[in-house]
Each structure stands twice: as C-alpha cells, then as structure tokens.
Design a protein around this motif. Structure first.
Motif, PDB file in Angstrom:
ATOM      1  N   LEU A  86     -16.030  -9.265  33.094  1.00  0.00           N
ATOM      2  CA  LEU A  86     -16.743 -10.386  31.729  1.00  0.00           C
ATOM      3  C   LEU A  86     -15.796  -9.114  30.207  1.00  0.00           C
ATOM      4  CD1 LEU A  86     -17.747 -11.503  29.663  1.00  0.00           C
ATOM      5  CD2 LEU A  86     -20.000 -10.578  30.414  1.00  0.00           C
ATOM      6  N   LEU A  87     -15.113 -10.128  29.639  1.00  0.00           N
ATOM      7  CA  LEU A  87     -14.055  -8.654  28.327  1.00  0.00           C
ATOM      8  C   LEU A  87     -15.299  -8.921  27.302  1.00  0.00           C
ATOM      9  CD1 LEU A  87     -11.382  -9.878  28.981  1.00  0.00           C
ATOM     10  CD2 LEU A  87     -12.256  -7.982  29.962  1.00  0.00           C
ATOM     11  N   SER A  88     -16.387  -7.619  26.201  1.00  0.00           N
ATOM     12  CA  SER A  88     -16.777  -8.384  25.392  1.00  0.00           C
ATOM     13  C   SER A  88     -16.649  -7.297  24.834  1.00  0.00           C
ATOM     14  CB  SER A  88     -18.443  -8.274  25.768  1.00  0.00           C
ATOM     15  OG  SER A  88     -19.245  -7.741  26.150  1.00  0.00           O
ATOM     16  N   ALA A  89     -17.217  -6.429  23.041  1.00  0.00           N
ATOM     17  CA  ALA A  89     -17.298  -5.371  22.735  1.00  0.00           C
ATOM     18  C   ALA A  89     -18.326  -4.711  23.361  1.00  0.00           C
ATOM     19  CB  ALA A  89     -17.532  -6.336  21.097  1.00  0.00           C
ATOM     20  N   ARG A 114     -16.270 -15.304  23.481  1.00  0.00           N
ATOM     21  CA  ARG A 114     -15.426 -15.536  22.360  1.00  0.00           C
ATOM     22  C   ARG A 114     -16.895 -16.106  21.621  1.00  0.00           C
ATOM     23  NH1 ARG A 114     -10.867 -16.479  18.916  1.00  0.00           N
ATOM     24  NH2 ARG A 114      -9.640 -15.169  20.188  1.00  0.00           N
ATOM     25  N   TYR A 115     -16.665 -16.076  20.064  1.00  0.00           N
ATOM     26  CA  TYR A 115     -18.047 -16.375  19.332  1.00  0.00           C
ATOM     27  C   TYR A 115     -18.655 -15.063  18.823  1.00  0.00           C
ATOM     28  CZ  TYR A 115     -16.623 -21.537  19.929  1.00  0.00           C
ATOM     29  OH  TYR A 115     -16.144 -22.777  20.197  1.00  0.00           O
ATOM     30  N   GLU A 116     -19.926 -15.310  19.010  1.00  0.00           N
ATOM     31  CA  GLU A 116     -20.452 -13.821  18.622  1.00  0.00           C
ATOM     32  C   GLU A 116     -21.401 -13.431  20.314  1.00  0.00           C
ATOM     33  OE1 GLU A 116     -21.994 -11.784  16.281  1.00  0.00           O
ATOM     34  OE2 GLU A 116     -20.363 -13.015  15.166  1.00  0.00           O
ATOM     35  N   GLY A 117     -20.466 -14.173  21.068  1.00  0.00           N
ATOM     36  CA  GLY A 117     -21.005 -12.997  22.653  1.00  0.00           C
ATOM     37  C   GLY A 117     -21.205 -14.465  23.148  1.00  0.00           C
ATOM     38  N   LEU A 131     -16.051  -4.982  30.591  1.00  0.00           N
ATOM     39  CA  LEU A 131     -15.320  -3.948  29.436  1.00  0.00           C
ATOM     40  C   LEU A 131     -14.950  -4.242  28.200  1.00  0.00           C
ATOM     41  CD1 LEU A 131     -12.759  -3.813  32.743  1.00  0.00           C
ATOM     42  CD2 LEU A 131     -14.470  -2.211  32.246  1.00  0.00           C
ATOM     43  N   SER A 132     -15.443  -3.457  27.445  1.00  0.00           N
ATOM     44  CA  SER A 132     -14.658  -3.245  25.973  1.00  0.00           C
ATOM     45  C   SER A 132     -13.194  -2.612  26.203  1.00  0.00           C
ATOM     46  CB  SER A 132     -15.317  -2.595  24.945  1.00  0.00           C
ATOM     47  OG  SER A 132     -14.641  -1.940  23.986  1.00  0.00           O
ATOM     48  N   ILE A 133     -12.234  -3.293  25.086  1.00  0.00           N
ATOM     49  CA  ILE A 133     -10.509  -2.038  24.754  1.00  0.00           C
ATOM     50  C   ILE A 133     -10.640  -1.273  23.664  1.00  0.00           C
ATOM     51  CG2 ILE A 133      -9.459  -3.974  26.680  1.00  0.00           C
ATOM     52  CD1 ILE A 133      -8.233  -4.374  23.402  1.00  0.00           C
ATOM     53  N   GLY A 134     -12.029  -1.010  23.442  1.00  0.00           N
ATOM     54  CA  GLY A 134     -11.539   0.242  22.114  1.00  0.00           C
ATOM     55  C   GLY A 134     -13.317  -0.344  21.052  1.00  0.00           C
ATOM     56  N   ASN A 135     -13.498   0.807  20.355  1.00  0.00           N
ATOM     57  CA  ASN A 135     -14.389   0.797  19.491  1.00  0.00           C
ATOM     58  C   ASN A 135     -13.338   0.192  18.031  1.00  0.00           C
ATOM     59  OD1 ASN A 135     -16.205   1.869  20.912  1.00  0.00           O
ATOM     60  ND2 ASN A 135     -15.374   3.767  20.964  1.00  0.00           N
ATOM     61  N   TYR A 136     -13.845  -0.723  18.151  1.00  0.00           N
ATOM     62  CA  TYR A 136     -13.457  -1.901  16.774  1.00  0.00           C
ATOM     63  C   TYR A 136     -13.367  -3.822  17.330  1.00  0.00           C
ATOM     64  CZ  TYR A 136      -9.154  -1.700  19.822  1.00  0.00           C
ATOM     65  OH  TYR A 136      -8.515  -1.832  21.512  1.00  0.00           O
ATOM     66  N   VAL A 137     -14.037  -4.273  16.440  1.00  0.00           N
ATOM     67  CA  VAL A 137     -14.259  -5.562  16.555  1.00  0.00           C
ATOM     68  C   VAL A 137     -12.834  -6.809  16.433  1.00  0.00           C
ATOM     69  CG1 VAL A 137     -16.144  -7.608  15.586  1.00  0.00           C
ATOM     70  CG2 VAL A 137     -16.286  -5.132  15.466  1.00  0.00           C
ATOM     71  N   LEU A 138     -13.159  -7.684  17.978  1.00  0.00           N
ATOM     72  CA  LEU A 138     -11.789  -8.033  17.779  1.00  0.00           C
ATOM     73  C   LEU A 138     -12.245  -9.841  17.726  1.00  0.00           C
ATOM     74  CD1 LEU A 138      -9.896  -7.026  21.070  1.00  0.00           C
ATOM     75  CD2 LEU A 138      -8.575  -6.813  18.734  1.00  0.00           C
ATOM     76  N   SER A 139     -11.900 -10.397  18.034  1.00  0.00           N
ATOM     77  CA  SER A 139     -12.347 -12.313  18.007  1.00  0.00           C
ATOM     78  C   SER A 139     -12.506 -12.881  18.875  1.00  0.00           C
ATOM     79  CB  SER A 139     -11.421 -13.005  16.719  1.00  0.00           C
ATOM     80  OG  SER A 139     -10.347 -12.616  17.085  1.00  0.00           O
ATOM     81  N   GLY A 140     -12.627 -11.959  19.609  1.00  0.00           N
ATOM     82  CA  GLY A 140     -13.210 -12.679  21.336  1.00  0.00           C
ATOM     83  C   GLY A 140     -11.888 -11.841  22.331  1.00  0.00           C
ATOM     84  N   GLY A 141     -12.025 -12.043  23.225  1.00  0.00           N
ATOM     85  CA  GLY A 141     -11.315 -11.349  25.066  1.00  0.00           C
ATOM     86  C   GLY A 141     -10.597 -11.865  24.873  1.00  0.00           C
ATOM     87  N   GLU A 142      -9.668 -12.891  24.336  1.00  0.00           N
ATOM     88  CA  GLU A 142      -7.962 -12.895  24.977  1.00  0.00           C
ATOM     89  C   GLU A 142      -6.803 -11.364  24.599  1.00  0.00           C
ATOM     90  OE1 GLU A 142     -10.364 -15.246  23.294  1.00  0.00           O
ATOM     91  OE2 GLU A 142     -10.188 -16.616  24.865  1.00  0.00           O
ATOM     92  N   LEU A 143      -7.482 -10.773  23.789  1.00  0.00           N
ATOM     93  CA  LEU A 143      -6.040  -9.576  23.419  1.00  0.00           C
ATOM     94  C   LEU A 143      -6.217  -8.614  24.481  1.00  0.00           C
ATOM     95  CD1 LEU A 143      -5.457  -9.673  19.760  1.00  0.00           C
ATOM     96  CD2 LEU A 143      -3.782  -9.489  21.204  1.00  0.00           C
ATOM     97  N   ALA A 144      -7.770  -8.523  24.856  1.00  0.00           N
ATOM     98  CA  ALA A 144      -8.198  -7.663  25.359  1.00  0.00           C
ATOM     99  C   ALA A 144      -7.813  -8.069  27.078  1.00  0.00           C
ATOM    100  CB  ALA A 144      -9.722  -7.193  25.603  1.00  0.00           C
ATOM    101  N   ALA A 145      -7.792  -9.034  27.720  1.00  0.00           N
ATOM    102  CA  ALA A 145      -7.832  -9.679  29.271  1.00  0.00           C
ATOM    103  C   ALA A 145      -6.142  -9.223  29.164  1.00  0.00           C
ATOM    104  CB  ALA A 145      -7.645 -11.055  28.533  1.00  0.00           C
TER     105      ALA A 145
HETATM  106  C1  9D3 Z   1     -23.146  -8.795  14.948  1.00  0.00           C
HETATM  107  C2  9D3 Z   1     -21.486  -7.652  15.714  1.00  0.00           C
HETATM  108  N1  9D3 Z   1     -20.905  -8.847  16.345  1.00  0.00           N
HETATM  109  C3  9D3 Z   1     -19.282  -9.192  15.150  1.00  0.00           C
HETATM  110  C4  9D3 Z   1     -19.366  -8.575  14.674  1.00  0.00           C
HETATM  111  C5  9D3 Z   1     -20.449  -8.110  18.172  1.00  0.00           C
HETATM  112  C6  9D3 Z   1     -19.403  -9.138  18.054  1.00  0.00           C
HETATM  113  C7  9D3 Z   1     -19.409 -10.234  18.740  1.00  0.00           C
HETATM  114  C8  9D3 Z   1     -18.933 -10.278  19.374  1.00  0.00           C
HETATM  115  C9  9D3 Z   1     -18.464  -8.460  18.473  1.00  0.00           C
HETATM  116  C10 9D3 Z   1     -17.016  -8.517  18.838  1.00  0.00           C
HETATM  117  C11 9D3 Z   1     -17.349  -9.890  19.935  1.00  0.00           C
HETATM  118  C12 9D3 Z   1     -15.915 -10.530  19.830  1.00  0.00           C
HETATM  119  N2  9D3 Z   1     -15.027  -9.127  20.294  1.00  0.00           N
HETATM  120  C13 9D3 Z   1     -14.598  -9.380  22.127  1.00  0.00           C
HETATM  121  O1  9D3 Z   1     -15.524 -10.666  22.635  1.00  0.00           O
HETATM  122  C14 9D3 Z   1     -14.006  -8.142  22.811  1.00  0.00           C
HETATM  123  C15 9D3 Z   1     -13.959  -7.001  22.189  1.00  0.00           C
HETATM  124  C16 9D3 Z   1     -14.455  -6.185  20.850  1.00  0.00           C
HETATM  125  O2  9D3 Z   1     -14.176  -7.291  19.944  1.00  0.00           O
HETATM  126  N3  9D3 Z   1     -13.298  -5.083  21.141  1.00  0.00           N
HETATM  127  C17 9D3 Z   1     -13.090  -3.990  21.820  1.00  0.00           C
HETATM  128  N4  9D3 Z   1     -13.193  -4.967  23.522  1.00  0.00           N
HETATM  129  C18 9D3 Z   1     -13.489  -5.887  23.345  1.00  0.00           C
HETATM  130  S1  9D3 Z   1     -12.781  -7.472  24.887  1.00  0.00           S
HETATM  131  C19 9D3 Z   1     -13.142  -8.339  23.790  1.00  0.00           C
END
Ligand code: 9D3
Length: 249
Positions: A86-89, A114-117, A131-145
């Motif tokens: 699962l790719l998530s922040a 995607r979306y908020e989670g 898994l996350s690919i780094g400490n920054y906010v993406l808009s979804g997991g596609e680029l991470a995949a």
């Molecule tokens: C309240 C904080 N939220 C939005 C600012 C948290 C949040 C929700 C959903 C932050 C990012 C996302 C979407 N990101 C991913 O799905 C994601 C991700 C990422 O944001 N950073 C690094 N690796 C990944 S892998 C998937």
C-alpha cells in the motif's frame, strides 16, 4: 517479475514504463506490468471508490470493498513470493534495502492511495507493507508506484545489460559505496564557457586521479549528504590522501 498496479487513474501509467530500463525489462520478458482500474471492482451504478471518514473531517477516503475485491480476484491465494504494497504518506520510508528485498519477489500488487487516504483496514488486513517514498506530500500513490517499479525493475536479473552496477548496489544498503556519493564527473568539452574540468582528470596519472576522485566524493558528500558520513569512517594522511569505509549499521 509481475507488477500489478491498482489505481483510479490507469491512464497515468501510459508513459512512465515506455522508456529506458523499464521498457527494456519488459521487452526482455523479465518484467510485466499490469494496470488495473479500481473502478472495475465496484458494485454500484456510479462505480463509487470513495466515501466520507467516520468521525468527521475533511476530504474523502478510498473505500475498502473495491480494493479487497481487486486483490482477491488478482490472487485468490497468496504465496510468500507475492506481496501487497500500500502506497501512502503514512508508510515506512522506501529505500535501496527495501528495493533489494522486493526484487526477490515473484509478483507484487501496488495499491495507489488517493484523496485524503485509504480505509485503515486495507493497511491492517490486506497489505503486507505500507510504503512512502519520502517526507513530502504527493496527491496520490501513482508517482510513488512508478518510482518503486523503476527501482525494483533494475535489480531484476536480465534487465540491465551489464550486471555490475546492479550487483554492486545489492551489496550496499543505500546504493552509495561505503556511504559516500559518487565523485563529480565530467565529459567533453574540457573548457565549457570558461568552466574548466579539473586538470588532474586530463593528466593521465591514474594514481592522482584515484586520489582526487576519493577526496572530491567525500567533500561533496559532506556538503550535500552529511547524514551518510555519520556511518562512515574517514581516514586521511599528510599527502591529503583519504579513504572512507562504511561502518556496520
Ligand atoms: C492532513 C494531511 N494529509 C494531506 C496533506 C495527508 C495526506 C493524505 C494523502 C498526504 C498525502 C496523501 C496522498 N499521498 C499518497 O498517497 C502517497 C505519498 C505521499 O504523499 N508522499 C510520499 N509517498 C507517498 S506514497 C503515497
């Protein structure tokens, strides 16, 4: 190696795998990438993949049912060489060591958040790893995949023509020899806009070139990635020779 990608944006993956190592890996038959549209596993007329969070809050979450249905239809049973990611922040930080481990698998499913989670039951009861690919906010997991597929594919046997860089990296946790970055490198012209290539590299003196490369790699690492040097033992002697040795992590 077969990669399955579960996404609400299948069109996103038209481009990234058509070039370079990924394209060669696919043409060589060493890797196969199958893109699955999450909406194909919805049961309602509107093909709903998201819903509001219990307890209130901003935004929408991916619902669990289409994700469980998709993975359970891709793999009715699961072997130890098949992993669901699962790719998530919120995930564990992806690195070269994890890439090396994933390259040992036969098949992977990558679920793009995607979306908020994503409903937490996916992380708890379906995914083997979050898994996350780094400490920054993406808009979804596609680029991470796409990042993870790239990093893992080049480790799969038969993908890179020359095995040396692949094998080398698989011995290193980070991909950096002895915890040091590559040295600066130059090609022609020797003078570009007045910026000259270091004289020693044109000298043909291989021992001096070796020393320069080692020293400039350490200097650059200290400047850009001091975190890597904290795990490295550096030795210097009076002729300004230096060498670095990676300490056991
Ligand atoms: C309240 C904080 N939220 C939005 C600012 C948290 C949040 C929700 C959903 C932050 C990012 C996302 C979407 N990101 C991913 O799905 C994601 C991700 C990422 O944001 N950073 C690094 N690796 C990944 S892998 C998937």
């Amino acid at each position: 190696m077969i990669f399955h990608v579960l996404t609400i944006f299948p069109e996103f993956f038209r481009g990234p795998f058509e070039h370079g190592v990924l394209r060669r890996g696919r043409e060589a038959g060493a890797v196969e990438i199958r893109i699955h549209n999450l909406r194909d596993w919805t049961a309602d007329r509107h093909k709903t993949v998201d819903d509001r969070p219990f307890g209130g809050g901003e935004g929408m979450l991916l619902k669990p049912e289409p994700i469980f249905s998709a993975v359970e239809s891709i793999w009715p049973e699961r072997s130890p060489e098949q992993k669901v990611l699962l790719l998530s922040a919120q995930g564990r930080l992806f690195n070269q060591e994890i890439a090396n481990q994933l390259a040992q698998m036969r098949e992977l499913v990558l679920i793009c958040g995607r979306y908020e989670g994503v409903d937490e039951r996916v992380a708890e009861h379906l995914a083997d790893e979050e898994l996350s690919i780094g400490n920054y906010v993406l808009s979804g997991g596609e680029l991470a995949a796409a990042v993870i597929i790239d990093a893992v594919t080049r480790l799969v046997p038969g993908v890179l023509g020359n095995d040396s860089s692949r094998l080398f990296e698989s011995f290193q946790g980070t991909g950096h020899a002895a915890g040091v970055l590559d040295c600066p490198q130059y090609t022609r012209p020797a003078d570009y806009r007045g910026w000259k290539v270091p004289e020693v590299l044109l000298s043909g003196n291989h021992e001096e070139i070796r020393k320069w490369r080692e020293r400039s790699a350490l200097e650059k690492t200290a400047r850009l990635r001091p975190d890597l040097l904290s795990r490295t033992e550096i030795q210097t002697n009076p002729d300004s020779e230096c060498s670095a040795r990676r300490l056991q992590s």
